[in-house]
Design an enzyme around this catalytic site. Structure first.
Site: not given
Length: 309
Positions: A114, A116, A265, A282
């Protein structure tokens, strides 16, 4: 537009795989970066797509400050309500919390490839992920180069997909979370759905990027479900081509920075059955609305732009 030649600094960027990824040396992220260092890192990110920093013992405030060299930092996530009160930009990724949130035991909210938060009409431009606690083995993350995935297509298929649009929603075709979980309820009450070009153009480098991933892309607009699934399966397979990828082994203090426009990723699935702790933090940088080869911007089906400060 092309990727600029590197500028002269004490920083070094050592490629770690054939198509993607570089280790960064010669910087301490506890210190403020000067303009030359910041520009060198930005240019290296456009060149290598994902950068890896090692042994960086920074805190939340320092991570947010570093993230700002790439642009305005957003709130942690459209559906996050666990961010630290004093640091609303921080998304905690903790495998111990996902069963409570999603109704399944997992190391991440999606274990599919995916990019983000592409259900947003303006997905993040850059993501910064810092490791805090990691298991002794397992829990690696992989990235893939979406420019290489596009370039790997035959010309006839490039011509087809450049004119297509795709719908992006949480879970894609096969959500990992249960519909009646707390996460599923948030999505039902405030859905985020956007329509993006299957091939987007990078706003800085001009590269064409294959902008579909199984984590969020649900269908090709205008195709039957059977036709859409067949084409998406082919494109997803290209995105996941091993030659275009890099795999990263986390240590406490590791930081990965990736161009979220040019990469996808894959979160780890190898520790879901283990009694281990994996905690990372994150931050994300506000992105622009993607534009396709034909110049058409993405459109929001449901939801608004997600902006930073």
């Amino acid at each position: 537009m092309t990727i600029a030649d590197p500028i002269a600094t004490d920083l070094t960027f050592a490629p770690v795989a054939g198509y993607i990824g570089a280790d960064v040396r010669g910087v301490d992220l506890r210190e403020s970066l000067d303009s030359e260092q910041a520009q060198a890192i930005i240019e290296a990110l456009h060149r290598h797509k994902v950068l890896f920093f090692h042994d960086q013992q920074i805190d939340h405030a320092q991570q947010i400050a570093f993230s700002r060299i790439f642009g305005p930092v957003t709130a942690s996530h459209p559906y996050d309500d666990d961010a630290p009160t004093e640091f609303p930009e921080i998304l905690q990724i903790d495998n111990r919390n996902y069963e409570r949130k999603f109704g399944v035991k997992a190391a991440s909210y999606t274990n599919h490839w995916h990019t983000d938060v592409t259900p947003l009409v303006n997905p993040p431009a850059v993501s910064v992920l810092r490791a805090n606690v990691v298991p002794d083995f397992g829990g690696d993350t992989q990235w893939t180069n979406l420019a290489a995935a596009y370039n790997g297509l035959p010309d006839s298929l490039k011509a087809l997909v450049e004119g297509l649009r795709a719908e992006h929603r949480f879970g894609g075709r096969n959500p990992i979370f249960k519909a009646d979980s707390s996460y599923g309820e948030k999505i039902r009450k405030a859905p985020l759905v956007s329509e993006h070009s299957v091939v987007r153009v990078h706003p800085v480098t001009g590269e064409r990027l294959l902008f579909v991933t199984p984590g969020f892309t649900s269908r090709i607009v205008g195709y039957s479900q059977r036709q859409s699934d067949a084409l998406l399966d082919l494109l997803f397979d290209e995105v996941a081509t091993p030659a275009y990828t890099v795999r990263f082994r986390w240590r406490a203090g590791s930081i990965a920075v990736w161009d979220n426009r040019a990469t996808a990723h894959l979160a780890p699935g190898d520790i879901n059955h283990l009694d281990v702790t994996r905690t990372l933090f994150r931050t994300t940088v506000e992105g622009e609305v993607p534009v396709g080869v034909d110049g058409r911007p993405s459109v929001a089906v449901s939801g608004e732009q997600f902006t930073g400060k």
